[in-house]
Write an enzyme that holds these catalytic residues in place. Sequence first.
Site, short mmCIF file in Angstrom:
data_model
loop_
_atom_site.label_atom_id
_atom_site.label_comp_id
_atom_site.label_asym_id
_atom_site.label_seq_id
_atom_site.Cartn_x
_atom_site.Cartn_y
_atom_site.Cartn_z
N LYS A 65 0.84 -1.20 0.00
CA LYS A 65 0.00 0.00 0.00
C LYS A 65 0.88 1.25 0.00
O LYS A 65 0.61 2.20 -0.74
CB LYS A 65 -0.92 0.00 1.21
CG LYS A 65 -1.76 1.27 1.36
CD LYS A 65 -2.56 1.24 2.67
CE LYS A 65 -3.32 2.49 2.89
NZ LYS A 65 -2.56 3.56 3.53
N LYS B 79 0.58 11.53 4.69
CA LYS B 79 0.92 10.53 5.72
C LYS B 79 1.59 9.32 5.07
O LYS B 79 2.61 8.83 5.56
CB LYS B 79 -0.34 10.12 6.47
CG LYS B 79 -0.15 8.95 7.42
CD LYS B 79 -1.46 8.46 8.02
CE LYS B 79 -2.44 7.95 7.00
NZ LYS B 79 -2.27 6.57 6.55
#
Length: 129
Positions: free
Chosen positions: A5, A75
């Site tokens: 991811k 992030k």
Amino acid sequence: GARMKLVVNQIMSTMLAAMAEGMVLGERAGFSAADVLWVLELGAMDNPMFRLKGPKMAEGVRDYAPNFPLEHAQKDLRFSQLLGDELAVGMPVAAAANELYKAGKARGLGRDDFSAVIEVLRGMNEVKK
């Protein structure tokens, strides 16, 4: 899982930041952002993300309804850099993109779609839309 991811989101976020930078350069050079997108669609750079995100970016829409919030892109870029540090992989492109997304958060764009990163570049370069 989680590492993949980070890899995918790092690629996606840096690609979008690069497209935004090119669109702003094109605008400053006298082209419409829509024309830059059109030319991209004619060649090897054509891809679904550019077709999905590009039109709002070209229009300078101030309503960047989030599919993927800018703060989440930032992030994930930060975490991908930590992974790079752990694995001794230099990531200068991700580091530069991370700074743009951090600037977006500082401008109050954190909850907008990550395509709002173009507004950071327009602001830095005083390009009005």
